[in-house]
Scaffold this active site. Structure first.
Site, PDB file in Angstrom:
ATOM      1  N   LEU A 136       0.858  -1.177   0.000  1.00  0.00           N
ATOM      2  CA  LEU A 136       0.000   0.000   0.000  1.00  0.00           C
ATOM      3  C   LEU A 136       0.896   1.230   0.000  1.00  0.00           C
ATOM      4  O   LEU A 136       1.985   1.215   0.588  1.00  0.00           O
ATOM      5  CB  LEU A 136      -0.901   0.043   1.248  1.00  0.00           C
ATOM      6  N   ASP A 137       0.447   2.304  -0.643  1.00  0.00           N
ATOM      7  CA  ASP A 137       1.193   3.555  -0.606  1.00  0.00           C
ATOM      8  C   ASP A 137       1.350   4.010   0.844  1.00  0.00           C
ATOM      9  O   ASP A 137       0.521   3.693   1.706  1.00  0.00           O
ATOM     10  CB  ASP A 137       0.460   4.653  -1.379  1.00  0.00           C
ATOM     11  N   ARG A 138       2.374   4.792   1.085  1.00  0.00           N
ATOM     12  CA  ARG A 138       2.657   5.267   2.443  1.00  0.00           C
ATOM     13  C   ARG A 138       1.443   5.949   3.077  1.00  0.00           C
ATOM     14  O   ARG A 138       1.149   5.748   4.260  1.00  0.00           O
ATOM     15  CB  ARG A 138       3.850   6.233   2.408  1.00  0.00           C
ATOM     16  N   THR A 168      -1.732   5.615   2.291  1.00  0.00           N
ATOM     17  CA  THR A 168      -2.965   4.825   2.258  1.00  0.00           C
ATOM     18  C   THR A 168      -3.083   4.001   3.532  1.00  0.00           C
ATOM     19  O   THR A 168      -2.111   3.411   3.998  1.00  0.00           O
ATOM     20  CB  THR A 168      -2.971   3.886   1.038  1.00  0.00           C
ATOM     21  N   ARG A 177      -5.091   6.479  -7.888  1.00  0.00           N
ATOM     22  CA  ARG A 177      -4.877   7.922  -7.838  1.00  0.00           C
ATOM     23  C   ARG A 177      -4.735   8.525  -9.232  1.00  0.00           C
ATOM     24  O   ARG A 177      -5.349   9.560  -9.546  1.00  0.00           O
ATOM     25  CB  ARG A 177      -3.629   8.226  -7.005  1.00  0.00           C
TER      26      ARG A 177
END
Length: 315
Positions: free
Chosen positions: A141-143, A145, A243
């Site tokens: 997961l993105d930082r 998120t 995104r």
């Protein structure tokens, strides 16, 4: 030549069979950054059955791994887990199986250390869960998120879960708040994505006809006066996919400092949003041993619930 007393010889267990040497060492040598692991392997300080190996060498049950003594400088060492982070992670496990676990990842915590990040979620969890000999991310997961993140506690489980992911047997759903009114009939975005690097070294993703195939399903959960709450399902798993696809459709995510518009940034500020509004709400996958479906949900964090409350009031 006689070995020093601090040298360790560790036998590979059945649960570690097939694990890469570098990942094995990351678990065994607490606080060591990956760059240091690579260095001691390349220099031959790490041996498997008394032979030199590469960082990507796969281990087998019964192998003997030589681990040299290491004294890490404060600059080299991965940061120790603070009591606050330790307690946060311990309380963030949503469900745990025999050889897997799902954690409700906090926003702001990178899944991996490196590139200026002293400690990531995986390094922190390896310190917190000293009872585990094996712990690897199944996906990322993105930082910024938050939400459901799946990890494997054994090599066979990791392989089975990776296979499920590649065969699209894993269902991941996200909640995203975007600027403007998303068209109800727009339920699918297919736009190829390409990764590139800015002059300052920051990595970004853009829509590019020469990029990799990327597909995302979108469904309107709630239409609000100035924003829309969406459910997003990434059919493919490209970096920053949700995104970039939302921004490409003309409705960037609120709180997105990479792909947002001036309007979305202004809306985020008015709603009191201080981070990316993207939450991995649910995850479903076949249990590695039994094959039965496991379905898990992570509640929307309080800060995002508060932002939704402001949006419903038309603020």
């Amino acid at each position: 030549m006689a070995e020093g007393r601090d040298v360790q010889w560790v036998e590979v267990t059945e649960g570690q069979d097939g694990q890469r040497v570098d990942n094995f060492l990351m678990t065994r040598i607490k606080g060591a950054p990956r760059a240091l692991i690579y260095r001691i392997v390349r220099k031959g300080e790490v041996r498997v059955n008394k032979k030199r190996v590469r960082p990507d060498t796969r281990l087998a049950t019964g192998d003997l791994v030589r681990i040299p003594p290491l004294k890490l400088t404060p600059r080299e060492a991965v940061r120790e887990v603070s009591d606050n982070l330790r307690n946060l992670l311990a309380g963030s496990v949503l469900v745990e199986g025999r050889d897997w676990l799902v954690i409700n990842k906090p926003s702001g915590l990178a899944v991996h250390g490196g590139s200026g990040v002293k400690i990531g979620l995986i390094e922190a969890l390896r310190q917190v869960r000293e009872d585990l000999d094996f712990l690897e991310l199944v996906h990322r997961l993105d930082r910024d998120t938050s939400g459901c993140l799946l990890l494997a506690k054994s090599r066979p489980a990791l392989l089975a879960l990776n296979a499920s992911l590649k065969q699209q047997q894993m269902d991941k759903r996200y909640l995203a708040l975007v600027a403007g009114r998303w068209p109800v009939r727009r339920d699918f975005v297919a736009a190829r994505l390409d990764r590139y690097t800015l002059a300052n070294g920051e990595r970004r993703v853009r829509v590019d006809a020469e990029g990799k195939v990327a597909r995302t399903r979108f469904a309107v959960r709630e239409a609000l006066p100035k924003v829309t709450l969406l459910e997003a399902e990434p059919v493919t798993g490209r970096t920053h996919q949700i995104r970039v696809h939302a921004a490409h459709a003309g409705h960037p995510l609120l709180g997105d400092d990479k792909y947002g518009s001036r309007e979305s940034q202004q809306l985020a500020a008015r709603l009191g949003l201080s981070r990316l509004f993207l939450h991995a709400e649910s995850l479903a996958f076949p249990e590695p041993t039994s094959g039965r479906e496991v379905r898990i949900r992570a509640p929307l964090p309080d800060d995002l619930e508060a932002v939704l409350g402001h949006a419903r009031q038309g603020n």
